[in-house]
Design a protein around this motif. Sequence first.
Motif, mmCIF file in Angstrom:
data_model
loop_
_atom_site.group_PDB
_atom_site.id
_atom_site.type_symbol
_atom_site.label_atom_id
_atom_site.label_comp_id
_atom_site.label_asym_id
_atom_site.label_seq_id
_atom_site.Cartn_x
_atom_site.Cartn_y
_atom_site.Cartn_z
ATOM 1 N N LEU A 120 0.814 -1.216 0.000
ATOM 2 C CA LEU A 120 0.000 0.000 0.000
ATOM 3 C C LEU A 120 0.848 1.267 0.000
ATOM 4 O O LEU A 120 0.503 2.257 -0.657
ATOM 5 C CB LEU A 120 -0.945 -0.009 1.202
ATOM 6 N N ASP A 121 1.953 1.251 0.717
ATOM 7 C CA ASP A 121 2.808 2.431 0.778
ATOM 8 C C ASP A 121 3.394 2.790 -0.584
ATOM 9 O O ASP A 121 3.741 3.956 -0.824
ATOM 10 C CB ASP A 121 3.956 2.210 1.767
ATOM 11 N N ASP A 122 3.496 1.809 -1.473
ATOM 12 C CA ASP A 122 4.020 2.060 -2.814
ATOM 13 C C ASP A 122 2.917 2.411 -3.800
ATOM 14 O O ASP A 122 3.090 3.288 -4.649
ATOM 15 C CB ASP A 122 4.782 0.833 -3.322
ATOM 16 N N ARG A 123 1.808 1.732 -3.693
ATOM 17 C CA ARG A 123 0.732 1.930 -4.679
ATOM 18 C C ARG A 123 -0.068 3.207 -4.427
ATOM 19 O O ARG A 123 -0.546 3.846 -5.369
ATOM 20 C CB ARG A 123 -0.211 0.716 -4.684
ATOM 21 N N LEU A 124 -0.266 3.588 -3.170
ATOM 22 C CA LEU A 124 -1.069 4.772 -2.861
ATOM 23 C C LEU A 124 -0.530 6.034 -3.525
ATOM 24 O O LEU A 124 -1.307 6.779 -4.148
ATOM 25 C CB LEU A 124 -1.183 4.957 -1.350
ATOM 26 N N PRO A 125 0.762 6.343 -3.440
ATOM 27 C CA PRO A 125 1.250 7.565 -4.096
ATOM 28 C C PRO A 125 1.020 7.559 -5.607
ATOM 29 O O PRO A 125 0.774 8.622 -6.202
ATOM 30 C CB PRO A 125 2.750 7.569 -3.762
ATOM 31 N N GLU A 126 1.079 6.376 -6.221
ATOM 32 C CA GLU A 126 0.855 6.290 -7.661
ATOM 33 C C GLU A 126 -0.595 6.623 -8.007
ATOM 34 O O GLU A 126 -0.866 7.314 -9.007
ATOM 35 C CB GLU A 126 1.203 4.883 -8.152
ATOM 36 N N VAL A 127 -1.520 6.149 -7.192
ATOM 37 C CA VAL A 127 -2.937 6.437 -7.419
ATOM 38 C C VAL A 127 -3.226 7.919 -7.181
ATOM 39 O O VAL A 127 -3.977 8.553 -7.933
ATOM 40 C CB VAL A 127 -3.819 5.557 -6.521
ATOM 41 N N VAL A 128 -2.626 8.487 -6.151
ATOM 42 C CA VAL A 128 -2.812 9.916 -5.859
ATOM 43 C C VAL A 128 -2.292 10.764 -7.016
ATOM 44 O O VAL A 128 -2.960 11.718 -7.446
ATOM 45 C CB VAL A 128 -2.118 10.290 -4.540
ATOM 46 N N LYS A 129 -1.134 10.415 -7.555
ATOM 47 C CA LYS A 129 -0.595 11.165 -8.690
ATOM 48 C C LYS A 129 -1.503 11.048 -9.903
ATOM 49 O O LYS A 129 -1.739 12.026 -10.629
ATOM 50 C CB LYS A 129 0.807 10.674 -9.046
ATOM 51 N N PHE A 130 -2.042 9.861 -10.126
ATOM 52 C CA PHE A 130 -2.977 9.648 -11.230
ATOM 53 C C PHE A 130 -4.190 10.559 -11.071
ATOM 54 O O PHE A 130 -4.655 11.191 -12.038
ATOM 55 C CB PHE A 130 -3.399 8.184 -11.242
ATOM 56 N N ALA A 131 -4.698 10.657 -9.840
ATOM 57 C CA ALA A 131 -5.845 11.525 -9.565
ATOM 58 C C ALA A 131 -5.490 12.999 -9.771
ATOM 59 O O ALA A 131 -6.300 13.772 -10.304
ATOM 60 C CB ALA A 131 -6.333 11.297 -8.141
ATOM 61 N N GLU A 132 -4.315 13.386 -9.349
ATOM 62 C CA GLU A 132 -3.888 14.779 -9.516
ATOM 63 C C GLU A 132 -3.806 15.143 -10.997
ATOM 64 O O GLU A 132 -4.169 16.259 -11.388
ATOM 65 C CB GLU A 132 -2.541 14.992 -8.834
ATOM 66 N N ASP A 133 -3.347 14.215 -11.810
ATOM 67 C CA ASP A 133 -3.282 14.469 -13.252
ATOM 68 C C ASP A 133 -4.689 14.582 -13.846
ATOM 69 O O ASP A 133 -4.955 15.462 -14.681
ATOM 70 C CB ASP A 133 -2.512 13.343 -13.945
ATOM 71 N N LEU A 134 -5.598 13.716 -13.412
ATOM 72 C CA LEU A 134 -6.969 13.779 -13.920
ATOM 73 C C LEU A 134 -7.671 15.060 -13.478
ATOM 74 O O LEU A 134 -8.526 15.594 -14.200
ATOM 75 C CB LEU A 134 -7.768 12.561 -13.445
ATOM 76 N N LYS A 135 -7.315 15.534 -12.314
ATOM 77 C CA LYS A 135 -7.978 16.717 -11.777
ATOM 78 C C LYS A 135 -7.717 17.956 -12.643
ATOM 79 O O LYS A 135 -8.472 18.933 -12.577
ATOM 80 C CB LYS A 135 -7.528 16.973 -10.340
ATOM 81 N N LYS A 136 -6.694 17.918 -13.447
ATOM 82 C CA LYS A 136 -6.419 19.029 -14.363
ATOM 83 C C LYS A 136 -7.474 19.110 -15.461
ATOM 84 O O LYS A 136 -7.656 20.155 -16.083
ATOM 85 C CB LYS A 136 -5.029 18.852 -14.986
ATOM 86 N N LYS A 137 -8.179 18.002 -15.667
ATOM 87 C CA LYS A 137 -9.172 17.923 -16.733
ATOM 88 C C LYS A 137 -10.600 17.936 -16.220
ATOM 89 O O LYS A 137 -11.497 18.433 -16.907
ATOM 90 C CB LYS A 137 -8.927 16.656 -17.553
ATOM 91 N N TYR A 138 -10.814 17.401 -15.005
ATOM 92 C CA TYR A 138 -12.175 17.203 -14.507
ATOM 93 C C TYR A 138 -12.513 18.127 -13.338
ATOM 94 O O TYR A 138 -11.637 18.534 -12.578
ATOM 95 C CB TYR A 138 -12.370 15.753 -14.077
ATOM 96 N N LYS A 139 -13.796 18.397 -13.215
ATOM 97 C CA LYS A 139 -14.296 19.233 -12.126
ATOM 98 C C LYS A 139 -14.078 18.558 -10.780
ATOM 99 O O LYS A 139 -13.711 19.206 -9.786
ATOM 100 C CB LYS A 139 -15.781 19.516 -12.351
#
Length: 260
Positions: A120-139
């Motif tokens: 979890l300590d490795d996968r969580l930051p990757e998911v958070v970064k993915f969300a941060e990138d999507l947030k540039k496009k979505y409300k």
Amino acid sequence: MSQKKDTECCPPSAPPPKVPNPVAATGSYRPTGKFESVGDFKEVYTTGPDDAEHALIVIYDIFGFWETTLRGSDLLASHLLLVNPHKIYMPDVFQGKPFPPEKDGDKDTLNNFFSGTAKLDDRLPEVVKFAEDLKKKYKTVSILGYCWGGKLTLLALADANGPFTAGAAVHPAMIANSDGDNLAKPLGFYPSKGEPGDVVQHIAHAMLQKPFHEKCDFHLYNTVHHGWAAARANLDDPENSKQFDDVYQRVADYLALVDK
């Protein structure tokens, strides 16, 4: 009921064929979405309209892209289409190496999986970064997780400054009282009878104490087993099928209200 240890995800822990709720059969459903490369993930299952203003990241269970789990995302996209359209992204966080179903119930293999591919300590930051990138496009960007993915979801929602608007956890594994105490974002919480009841009630009570409690939702699915909405779903069982449909409608209704 005592709290389960971190290594006891997706119970029970007996080797096949003694597992009462094995992974679901495949081959009867044709997904309506597609697989594509998105952000840092080479393979992401996407479904829902391309012009949606809201995104939902779905974190699968230890078995990865399973047919019943993909079906759930298609159902969510369909339910949300007319009320609050979402584009759904299910990234391959295990990078093509999900837990092998033929090892279902093998404790040593599971422990190694949790300390490596599913750490979890490795996968969580990757998911958070993915969300941060999507947030540039979505409300808004929200998150939904099952089993192992449900635990990751709860950890992601503990960050008040994180990218997620809200989240939902369906039969989450490895739950602890701290998941409720540390909750910093609205949560739809949908455990089964397979999770520790004392911890479930602690989290449900903690949700009520939050300043955003009116944006939370809780329903205990006490007639179905851990995994009933994802890879362990048995849709030939009438009760499982009924609650499978119910939880996807419930999650869709929840997201339609909380993602504004």
